[in-house]
Design a protein around this motif. Structure first.
Motif, PDB file in Angstrom:
ATOM      1  N   THR A 245       0.848  -1.178   0.000  1.00 52.96           N
ATOM      2  CA  THR A 245       0.000   0.000   0.000  1.00 52.96           C
ATOM      3  C   THR A 245       0.886   1.230   0.000  1.00 52.96           C
ATOM      4  O   THR A 245       1.644   1.429   0.959  1.00 52.96           O
ATOM      5  CB  THR A 245      -0.910   0.026   1.247  1.00 52.96           C
ATOM      6  N   PRO A 246       0.878   2.033  -1.051  1.00 53.23           N
ATOM      7  CA  PRO A 246       1.716   3.236  -1.057  1.00 53.23           C
ATOM      8  C   PRO A 246       1.407   4.128   0.140  1.00 53.23           C
ATOM      9  O   PRO A 246       0.272   4.155   0.644  1.00 53.23           O
ATOM     10  CB  PRO A 246       1.351   3.928  -2.374  1.00 53.23           C
ATOM     11  N   ALA A 247       2.413   4.833   0.619  1.00 52.95           N
ATOM     12  CA  ALA A 247       2.214   5.776   1.719  1.00 52.95           C
ATOM     13  C   ALA A 247       1.220   6.847   1.299  1.00 52.95           C
ATOM     14  O   ALA A 247       1.025   7.108   0.096  1.00 52.95           O
ATOM     15  CB  ALA A 247       3.554   6.410   2.094  1.00 52.95           C
ATOM     16  N   PRO A 248       0.582   7.500   2.264  1.00 49.85           N
ATOM     17  CA  PRO A 248      -0.375   8.562   1.914  1.00 49.85           C
ATOM     18  C   PRO A 248       0.251   9.613   0.999  1.00 49.85           C
ATOM     19  O   PRO A 248       1.373  10.055   1.233  1.00 49.85           O
ATOM     20  CB  PRO A 248      -0.720   9.169   3.281  1.00 49.85           C
ATOM     21  N   GLY A 249      -0.467   9.937  -0.068  1.00 54.04           N
ATOM     22  CA  GLY A 249       0.025  10.946  -1.006  1.00 54.04           C
ATOM     23  C   GLY A 249       0.960  10.430  -2.064  1.00 54.04           C
ATOM     24  O   GLY A 249       1.522  11.204  -2.848  1.00 54.04           O
ATOM     25  N   GLN A 250       1.157   9.083  -2.133  1.00 58.75           N
ATOM     26  CA  GLN A 250       2.047   8.503  -3.139  1.00 58.75           C
ATOM     27  C   GLN A 250       1.281   7.527  -4.022  1.00 58.75           C
ATOM     28  O   GLN A 250       0.227   7.015  -3.650  1.00 58.75           O
ATOM     29  CB  GLN A 250       3.218   7.777  -2.472  1.00 58.75           C
ATOM     30  N   LYS A 251       1.848   7.251  -5.218  1.00 58.40           N
ATOM     31  CA  LYS A 251       1.269   6.283  -6.140  1.00 58.40           C
ATOM     32  C   LYS A 251       2.403   5.500  -6.788  1.00 58.40           C
ATOM     33  O   LYS A 251       3.562   5.946  -6.830  1.00 58.40           O
ATOM     34  CB  LYS A 251       0.452   6.997  -7.218  1.00 58.40           C
ATOM     35  N   LEU A 252       2.086   4.301  -7.290  1.00 56.67           N
ATOM     36  CA  LEU A 252       3.088   3.498  -7.984  1.00 56.67           C
ATOM     37  C   LEU A 252       3.610   4.252  -9.200  1.00 56.67           C
ATOM     38  O   LEU A 252       2.854   4.947  -9.895  1.00 56.67           O
ATOM     39  CB  LEU A 252       2.495   2.151  -8.405  1.00 56.67           C
ATOM     40  N   ASP A 253       4.910   4.093  -9.456  1.00 51.65           N
ATOM     41  CA  ASP A 253       5.565   4.870 -10.508  1.00 51.65           C
ATOM     42  C   ASP A 253       6.333   3.938 -11.436  1.00 51.65           C
ATOM     43  O   ASP A 253       7.217   3.202 -10.994  1.00 51.65           O
ATOM     44  CB  ASP A 253       6.518   5.889  -9.880  1.00 51.65           C
ATOM     45  N   ASP A 254       6.006   3.959 -12.737  1.00 50.13           N
ATOM     46  CA  ASP A 254       6.705   3.118 -13.708  1.00 50.13           C
ATOM     47  C   ASP A 254       7.521   3.947 -14.695  1.00 50.13           C
ATOM     48  O   ASP A 254       7.813   3.499 -15.806  1.00 50.13           O
ATOM     49  CB  ASP A 254       5.722   2.213 -14.456  1.00 50.13           C
ATOM     50  N   THR A 255       7.936   5.142 -14.276  1.00 52.52           N
ATOM     51  CA  THR A 255       8.704   6.037 -15.153  1.00 52.52           C
ATOM     52  C   THR A 255       9.983   5.372 -15.652  1.00 52.52           C
ATOM     53  O   THR A 255      10.369   5.518 -16.813  1.00 52.52           O
ATOM     54  CB  THR A 255       9.056   7.339 -14.406  1.00 52.52           C
ATOM     55  N   TYR A 256      10.643   4.631 -14.785  1.00 58.08           N
ATOM     56  CA  TYR A 256      11.925   4.025 -15.137  1.00 58.08           C
ATOM     57  C   TYR A 256      11.819   2.507 -15.286  1.00 58.08           C
ATOM     58  O   TYR A 256      12.781   1.777 -15.094  1.00 58.08           O
ATOM     59  CB  TYR A 256      12.977   4.379 -14.077  1.00 58.08           C
ATOM     60  N   GLY A 257      10.633   2.012 -15.633  1.00 58.79           N
ATOM     61  CA  GLY A 257      10.426   0.579 -15.803  1.00 58.79           C
ATOM     62  C   GLY A 257       9.341   0.097 -14.862  1.00 58.79           C
ATOM     63  O   GLY A 257       8.641   0.888 -14.221  1.00 58.79           O
ATOM     64  N   PRO A 258       9.153  -1.222 -14.765  1.00 60.27           N
ATOM     65  CA  PRO A 258       8.106  -1.767 -13.897  1.00 60.27           C
ATOM     66  C   PRO A 258       8.227  -1.244 -12.471  1.00 60.27           C
ATOM     67  O   PRO A 258       9.331  -1.139 -11.930  1.00 60.27           O
ATOM     68  CB  PRO A 258       8.349  -3.274 -13.968  1.00 60.27           C
ATOM     69  N   SER A 259       7.098  -0.936 -11.865  1.00 57.41           N
ATOM     70  CA  SER A 259       7.118  -0.307 -10.546  1.00 57.41           C
ATOM     71  C   SER A 259       7.371  -1.302  -9.420  1.00 57.41           C
ATOM     72  O   SER A 259       7.723  -0.894  -8.311  1.00 57.41           O
ATOM     73  CB  SER A 259       5.787   0.415 -10.300  1.00 57.41           C
ATOM     74  N   THR A 260       7.184  -2.589  -9.658  1.00 60.33           N
ATOM     75  CA  THR A 260       7.372  -3.576  -8.599  1.00 60.33           C
ATOM     76  C   THR A 260       8.309  -4.692  -9.057  1.00 60.33           C
ATOM     77  O   THR A 260       8.464  -4.955 -10.252  1.00 60.33           O
ATOM     78  CB  THR A 260       6.027  -4.193  -8.166  1.00 60.33           C
ATOM     79  N   ARG A 261       8.912  -5.363  -8.065  1.00 60.03           N
ATOM     80  CA  ARG A 261       9.870  -6.429  -8.349  1.00 60.03           C
ATOM     81  C   ARG A 261       9.817  -7.426  -7.199  1.00 60.03           C
ATOM     82  O   ARG A 261       9.740  -7.041  -6.036  1.00 60.03           O
ATOM     83  CB  ARG A 261      11.274  -5.845  -8.477  1.00 60.03           C
ATOM     84  N   LEU A 262       9.855  -8.713  -7.520  1.00 60.22           N
ATOM     85  CA  LEU A 262       9.783  -9.769  -6.518  1.00 60.22           C
ATOM     86  C   LEU A 262      10.836 -10.830  -6.826  1.00 60.22           C
ATOM     87  O   LEU A 262      10.878 -11.370  -7.932  1.00 60.22           O
ATOM     88  CB  LEU A 262       8.386 -10.395  -6.502  1.00 60.22           C
ATOM     89  N   GLU A 263      11.680 -11.112  -5.833  1.00 60.10           N
ATOM     90  CA  GLU A 263      12.724 -12.134  -5.970  1.00 60.10           C
ATOM     91  C   GLU A 263      12.505 -13.198  -4.902  1.00 60.10           C
ATOM     92  O   GLU A 263      12.339 -12.876  -3.722  1.00 60.10           O
ATOM     93  CB  GLU A 263      14.106 -11.507  -5.817  1.00 60.10           C
ATOM     94  N   VAL A 264      12.490 -14.473  -5.337  1.00 63.36           N
ATOM     95  CA  VAL A 264      12.197 -15.573  -4.419  1.00 63.36           C
ATOM     96  C   VAL A 264      13.254 -16.661  -4.575  1.00 63.36           C
ATOM     97  O   VAL A 264      13.628 -17.032  -5.692  1.00 63.36           O
ATOM     98  CB  VAL A 264      10.800 -16.174  -4.689  1.00 63.36           C
ATOM     99  N   SER A 265      13.735 -17.155  -3.442  1.00 64.62           N
ATOM    100  CA  SER A 265      14.606 -18.325  -3.425  1.00 64.62           C
ATOM    101  C   SER A 265      14.296 -19.103  -2.150  1.00 64.62           C
ATOM    102  O   SER A 265      13.437 -18.697  -1.359  1.00 64.62           O
ATOM    103  CB  SER A 265      16.087 -17.923  -3.485  1.00 64.62           C
ATOM    104  N   ALA A 266      14.975 -20.213  -1.935  1.00 64.44           N
ATOM    105  CA  ALA A 266      14.662 -21.054  -0.781  1.00 64.44           C
ATOM    106  C   ALA A 266      15.917 -21.673  -0.212  1.00 64.44           C
ATOM    107  O   ALA A 266      16.925 -21.849  -0.898  1.00 64.44           O
ATOM    108  CB  ALA A 266      13.664 -22.152  -1.174  1.00 64.44           C
TER     109      ALA A 266
END
Length: 610
Positions: free
Chosen positions: A510-531
């Motif tokens: 959930t973005p902090a109050p007053g913020q929104k997701l930003d994709d100006t420089y590429g995808p706004s989110t990233r997820l890395e998973v290992s075990a």
């Protein structure tokens, strides 16, 4: 509309920075209260202390910050150790000592650090975990001020903070030391934000470099400023001649490397922007002054470059003072213990470095795993240590020996290594030839580094005693060492039961109050998973740009840990000159594979729960 939750009353073993008073509801009524659940070993908690300083200053008449100290290590439960840490890190707000984590549990904290905001009427209005919340907190506080001024429930005035008496010692929480060519010693006087040169006796001050005031200004020995400096590295003569300075300083809280000309004491910035690193890992060389760093803690000349113990992001970096470039050297930013090729290994708050006499091996004090690691031939290995939650004071064969949050190492000419076993108050020795760990000195006050003089003496930076201490003659001999079979500690984290087969991993952001997701420089989110072990995951490991992932859990593996790293880029919404932000968090999620386990694992990415 969800029900309002009344904030539990604060109770603990004692209070610091209040002049001896216990704070009750009447002291806090009408004020905005920000509770910071922290532990002083945790680098992320130290980052939050620095993030809160501007808020404490800006909202001094309405905001009361209270640190709720929630210890991880046994040593952190010592009230004297906590009092020392509060001074060491410049904590200028009340601190509640919560050694049994009672308040931690009542406020449902689950990670270090966790923040909780209480409004002037005594209700919890937001909780969040991790770093990077200063902007969102500022907006929330502004909203609370407007709301409660209108209601008449806001009370302005001085807060309950009472500063402690100013201590009188030559050094204050020294961190690291090096021996100069003259035989003098140079020490990072961390709590006084400067460097001190001492005579060979380790006691007599010769000069001070830095004004002693927290800051980040270059300049002469008397005007330059640092912020809690730690590691020191003398450059080889050829590198110093080209670079134009002799010594590199890890200016830890400024997230900078500084260069010092020893002849004059002049200080220059040589690496870092001053911004804390919140990016993605890469293997590129960067212009040293354009790259962000994160709490550099120690330095060593190895492999033709300065290697940096980058405690803030659980990696080693390198800095080339001749080419004036910097980049990542080892680690992925995942906080855990895993050996292997440098680019794939996992570390946890590396804080001490030392190079073997033949230059082949770099020893590493990996503090949060209570481990001593080493770099050699492009691989990171472990000499002593078992993981993030296993610690104690146990000597003997290295595979069963335990340390407690070591901060320093010192390679000896015979191939062995001394360990500043900080939270055990001891100096330990690991001998690679025999595979044995022994104790050569104990009863010390948070030793943080060790230095070997040209004459063969060993000096210990006894940080919480504010001095350098010389090891007794014969302490390093076989007769001088002892074998301790002390306490073993293992923090058990309750595992999440999951089913074998398909499991959905969802990271809620959930973005902090007053913020929104930003994709100006590429995808706004990233997820890395290992075990760990890797066999736990049959499918789903790797990196994607979505915060949801289909995993396939191996039913043949009974237990393991899911290592998850998530980040989200945001910017200010509906603002002409919007600022951009990167929120990032790492999790080690213990899982147990059972027939009736869950088919979904939800995590919250430092979200703001209003």
């Amino acid at each position: 509309m969800s029900a309002r939750v009344r904030a539990p009353q604060l109770r603990g073993r004692g209070w610091l920075n209040t002049g001896g008073r216990e704070l009750g509801p009447d002291d806090l009524r009408g004020r905005i209260v920000l509770l910071d659940f922290w532990t002083f070993c945790c680098i992320n908690c130290l980052h939050v202390l620095d993030e809160l300083r501007p808020l404490e200053e800006k909202y001094a008449d309405v905001l009361v910050v209270i640190g709720v100290h929630s210890p991880k290590f046994a040593h952190e439960k010592d009230p004297d150790a906590l009092a020392a840490a509060v001074e060491r890190y410049g904590v200028h707000h009340p601190v509640l000592d919560d050694p049994e984590l009672d308040m931690w549990q009542q406020y449902a904290a689950k990670a270090w650090p966790t923040l909780a905001v209480v409004d002037p009427e005594g209700y919890v209005v937001a909780t969040m975990a991790g770093e990077g919340h200063a902007e969102g907190l500022s907006r929330l506080i502004d909203d609370l001020i407007a709301t409660h001024e209108a209601k008449g429930t806001l009370r302005r005035g001085d807060g309950p903070y009472v500063p402690p008496a100013e201590p009188e010692t030559a050094l204050r929480f020294p961190g690291k030391a090096v021996v100069l060519d003259s035989g003098n010693l140079l020490v990072s006087d961390s709590a006084r934000h400067s460097l001190v040169e001492l005579a060979p006796d380790g006691e007599t001050p010769v000069r001070r470099i830095g004004s002693g005031v927290r800051g980040r200004a270059d300049g002469t020995a008397g005007t330059a400023t640092f912020s809690e400096p730690q590691g020191l590295c003398l450059l080889p003569a050829h590198a110093a001649e080209v670079a134009g300075y002799d010594l590199v300083v890890a200016d830890t809280v400024n997230h900078l490397l500084r260069g010092v000309k020893l002849a004059t004491g002049e200080v220059v910035t040589v690496a870092g922007t001053g911004r804390q690193w919140r990016s993605t890992a890469d293997d590129h060389a960067h212009d040293a002054l354009s790259v962000d760093l994160s709490s550099p803690w120690d330095l060593a000349w190895y492999d033709g470059r300065v290697v940096i113990a980058m405690a803030g992001i659980h990696q080693l970096w390198w800095f080339d003072p001749i080419r004036r470039t910097a980049g990542m050297y080892a680690g992925t930013t995942v906080e855990a213990l895993r050996d292997g090729p440098l680019a794939e290994a996992w570390m946890a708050q590396p804080s001490g470095l030392s190079v073997s006499a033949d230059g082949a091996r770099l020893w590493v004090a990996d503090s949060e795993t209570s481990a001593v690691r080493y770099v050699q031939d492009g691989v990171l290995g472990t000499a002593v240590g078992q993981g993030l939650f296993d610690f104690g004071h146990v000597d003997g064969p290295a595979e069963r020996a335990l340390l407690q949050h070591p901060l320093g190492v010192c390679a000896l000419p015979d191939g062995s290594v001394l360990i500043a076993d900080t939270y055990n108050g001891a100096v330990r020795r690991f001998d690679p030839d025999t595979g044995q760990v022994s104790t050569v000195a104990d009863g010390l006050a948070e030793p943080s580094d060790l230095v070997l003089t040209a004459g063969g003496d060993v000096l210990v930076v006894e940080s919480a005693a504010h001095r350098l201490t010389r090891l007794a003659p014969g302490a390093l001999s076989a007769a001088g060492a002892v074998t301790v079979d002390g306490p073993r500690h293992k923090l058990e984290r309750k595992p999440t039961d999951v089913v074998a087969g398909e499991v959905t991993l969802d990271v809620v952001f959930t973005p902090a109050p007053g913020q929104k997701l930003d994709d100006t420089y590429g995808p706004s989110t990233r997820l890395e998973v290992s075990a760990s072990p890797p066999e736990l995951l049959l499918e789903g490991a790797g990196t994607t740009t979505y915060l949801s992932r289909r995993l396939v859990i191996n039913g043949a593996v009974e237990r393991g840990v899911l290592q998850v790293t998530a980040q989200a880029a945001t910017c200010d919404a509906d603002v002409e000159h919007a600022a951009c932000h990167l929120t990032r968090q790492d999790w080690g999620v213990p899982v147990r594979v059972t027939d009736d386990g869950a088919a979904r694992v939800p995590l919250v990415l430092r979200g703001l729960d209003a």
